[in-house]
Design an enzyme around this catalytic site. Structure first.
Site, PDB file in Angstrom:
ATOM      1  N   LYS A  71      45.659  48.250  37.343  1.00  0.00           N
ATOM      2  CA  LYS A  71      45.625  49.293  38.386  1.00  0.00           C
ATOM      3  C   LYS A  71      46.982  49.370  39.093  1.00  0.00           C
ATOM      4  O   LYS A  71      47.110  49.207  40.305  1.00  0.00           O
ATOM      5  CB  LYS A  71      44.498  49.057  39.378  1.00  0.00           C
ATOM      6  CG  LYS A  71      43.142  49.205  38.732  1.00  0.00           C
ATOM      7  CD  LYS A  71      42.016  49.361  39.721  1.00  0.00           C
ATOM      8  CE  LYS A  71      40.688  49.348  39.019  1.00  0.00           C
ATOM      9  NZ  LYS A  71      40.351  48.053  38.380  1.00  0.00           N
TER      10      LYS A  71
ATOM     11  N   GLY B 222      25.573  48.348  34.597  1.00  0.00           N
ATOM     12  CA  GLY B 222      24.910  47.055  34.814  1.00  0.00           C
ATOM     13  C   GLY B 222      24.831  46.719  36.286  1.00  0.00           C
ATOM     14  O   GLY B 222      24.130  47.391  37.055  1.00  0.00           O
TER      15      GLY B 222
ATOM     16  N   ARG C  98      30.071  41.700  34.483  1.00  0.00           N
ATOM     17  CA  ARG C  98      29.146  40.656  34.927  1.00  0.00           C
ATOM     18  C   ARG C  98      27.845  40.624  34.145  1.00  0.00           C
ATOM     19  O   ARG C  98      27.300  39.551  33.883  1.00  0.00           O
ATOM     20  CB  ARG C  98      28.849  40.836  36.427  1.00  0.00           C
ATOM     21  CG  ARG C  98      29.986  40.377  37.309  1.00  0.00           C
ATOM     22  CD  ARG C  98      29.837  40.869  38.726  1.00  0.00           C
ATOM     23  NE  ARG C  98      30.070  42.305  38.834  1.00  0.00           N
ATOM     24  CZ  ARG C  98      30.015  42.984  39.979  1.00  0.00           C
ATOM     25  NH1 ARG C  98      29.720  42.362  41.102  1.00  0.00           N
ATOM     26  NH2 ARG C  98      30.264  44.281  39.982  1.00  0.00           N
TER      27      ARG C  98
END
Ligand code: C5P
Length: 217
Positions: free
Chosen positions: A62, A170, A191
């Protein structure tokens, strides 16, 4: 790694050996691995090349700096075998162009929208402007949220021909099949895979959910 999968796994682990072990376990059934600062800070830049022995590695840095610094960061990733890099776009067209130029053959993905609640405070209100600017700069693809299907569809409609990668799957609430159905090309999950008791089983579950959508359309 395989072109039959639309899954990119975010290896946000702080223990390099664990990241390598997980990569070894799942690499044959995924499209790419994405790494981010948590792993890179501990392991060092060499982890890009190590993981590249399993296939495509996308560095989610980023990047958000002046053109010269962006260019230096991008060339480090390229020299260490990265397949792709993720940069911010809000820093403007000169900063973005510096990443694209330094990347050469490497894919560049711009963040035009984010998937966490705070993204509604600033970045998501200028997503379409960021997308337009990134397309002018000939970006390879963009990051669009897999847990905000309205935003995802807007980005898909305006970003014809762009590769769309979608996090937010998720733990952040997104469903992989819905994301693909609404315009994602690849879903990103972290995760839900690396914290699972059965990471390979979770990879297979996502792959099969996604392929049922692709084969129906
Ligand atoms: O663990 P989880 O599946 O939520 O991980 C999502 C990954 O995608 C993390 O590496 C996170 O930094 C990244 N990401 C995101 N939202 C964005 C861009 C990147 O969640 N807009």
């Amino acid at each position: 790694m395989t072109d039959n999968s639309r899954l990119i796994v975010a290896l946000d682990l702080k223990v390099p050996d664990k990241a390598m072990e997980l990569a070894r376990e799942i690499h044959r059934e995924i499209f790419a691995i994405k790494i981010n600062w948590p792993l890179l800070m501990v392991a060092g830049v060499g982890i890009i090349r190590e993981l590249s022995s399993y296939g495509r590695v996308i560095c989610d840095l980023k990047i958000a700096d002046i053109p010269n610094t962006n260019s230096l960061i991008t060339s480090n990733v390229k020299e260490n075998g990265g397949w792709g890099i993720i940069t911010h776009a809000f820093t403007g067209s000169d900063s973005l162009a510096a990443v694209i130029e330094a990347a050469g053959e490497m894919k560049v993905f711009a963040v035009v929208s984010m998937s966490h609640p705070g993204s509604d405070q600033f970045i998501n209100s200028v997503s379409m402007d960021l997308l337009e600017m990134a397309m002018k700069e000939k970006i390879s693809g963009v990051i669009a949220p897999g847990n905000d299907l309205v935003m995802l569809r807007r980005i898909r409609n305006a970003g014809k021909g762009l590769m769309i990668l979608s996090p937010g799957i998720g733990v952040q609430g997104g469903n992989p099949a819905d994301a693909i159905r609404n315009g994602s090309d690849y879903v990103i999950a972290g995760r839900s895979i690396y914290n699972s008791e059965d990471p390979l089983g979770e990879v297979r579950r996502i792959n099969s959910a996604v392929s049922s959508v692709i084969h129906r359309s």
